[in-house]
Write a protein that holds these residues in place. Structure first.
Motif, short mmCIF file in Angstrom:
data_model
loop_
_atom_site.label_atom_id
_atom_site.label_comp_id
_atom_site.label_asym_id
_atom_site.label_seq_id
_atom_site.Cartn_x
_atom_site.Cartn_y
_atom_site.Cartn_z
N GLN A 106 -2.32 9.36 9.25
CA GLN A 106 -2.03 9.11 7.84
C GLN A 106 -0.56 8.74 7.65
N ARG A 107 -0.29 8.24 6.49
CA ARG A 107 1.08 7.99 6.05
C ARG A 107 1.04 8.00 4.54
N THR A 108 1.71 8.95 3.94
CA THR A 108 1.66 9.09 2.49
C THR A 108 2.95 8.66 1.81
N ASP A 109 3.93 8.26 2.60
CA ASP A 109 5.22 7.88 2.04
C ASP A 109 5.63 6.46 2.43
N MET A 168 -10.86 4.26 6.03
CA MET A 168 -9.48 4.28 5.58
C MET A 168 -9.44 4.53 4.07
N GLN A 169 -8.78 5.61 3.68
CA GLN A 169 -8.50 5.84 2.26
C GLN A 169 -7.11 5.26 2.01
N TYR A 170 -6.95 4.62 0.88
CA TYR A 170 -5.67 3.99 0.59
C TYR A 170 -5.42 4.02 -0.91
N THR A 171 -4.17 3.82 -1.27
CA THR A 171 -3.78 3.60 -2.66
C THR A 171 -2.83 2.41 -2.66
N ILE A 188 0.86 -1.18 0.00
CA ILE A 188 0.00 0.00 0.00
C ILE A 188 0.90 1.23 0.00
N ALA A 189 0.66 2.17 -0.90
CA ALA A 189 1.52 3.34 -1.04
C ALA A 189 1.14 4.46 -0.06
N SER A 190 -0.14 4.58 0.27
CA SER A 190 -0.57 5.63 1.20
C SER A 190 -1.83 5.22 1.94
N ILE A 191 -1.96 5.74 3.16
CA ILE A 191 -3.11 5.45 4.02
C ILE A 191 -3.52 6.73 4.74
#
Length: 173
Positions: free
Chosen positions: A112-115, A147-150, A92-95
């Motif tokens: 969050q964590r975007t990195d 949870m939003q994720y990519t 997962i790239a970002s949460i």
């Protein structure tokens, strides 16, 4: 002097209850299991929701004594692979984690964590937003977690992640 003793005792008891609740909120996190589906598309934002639970909801007859605390915020947030237990969260790239009322209203970004690096492993500490005040939300018996994720690449199976949000609070005056 003796007439004031019951008042002093009552004041001490109320202060102790607030202090107890602030300790409980700090000691027992809100938890939720979130499932990232196999159908998640790499590079495209997705989202999942779940209802959170906290051990302290079982402490009182009405479900929550949170009115005795204030200045509630998430002090730390951690997400771990639950099923499969060796799932690499680096897939997962970002949460981004949001808390809200059951109906989705009053939503607040709490962590969050975007990195996220590609080789993180099965657990990850998120960046908690300690400025988000949750005083009103924690008075509710249940909270909704979104949870939003990519995802970085296509998943081989659904991934269940266990989220733990540790709270910090102060006894209400």
């Amino acid at each position: 002097m003796f007439k004031k003793l019951p008042l002093l005792f009552a004041a001490a008891l109320l202060t102790a209850c607030g202090t107890f609740q602030s300790v409980v909120k700090s000691a027992f996190p809100y938890t939720a299991n979130l499932v990232v589906p196999i159908s998640a598309e790499p590079g495209k934002p997705g989202e999942v929701t779940a209802m959170s639970q906290s051990f302290d909801q079982k402490f009182s007859k009405d479900g929550n004594n949170a009115y005795k605390i204030e200045q509630v915020h998430v002090s730390s947030a951690k997400i771990e692979a639950d099923n499969p237990s060796d799932f690499n969260i680096g897939n997962i790239a970002s949460i981004k984690i949001y808390l809200s009322k059951e109906d989705g209203s009053s939503e607040v970004l709490v962590a969050q964590r975007t990195d996220i690096g590609p080789n993180v492993g099965k657990s990850l500490v998120l960046d908690a937003d300690q400025s988000a005040r949750l005083d009103k939300l924690v008075r509710l018996p249940r909270l909704k977690v979104r949870m939003q994720y990519t995802v970085r690449h296509k998943l081989d199976m659904d991934a269940t992640l266990h989220l733990a949000l540790n709270m910090s609070a102060k006894a209400a005056e």
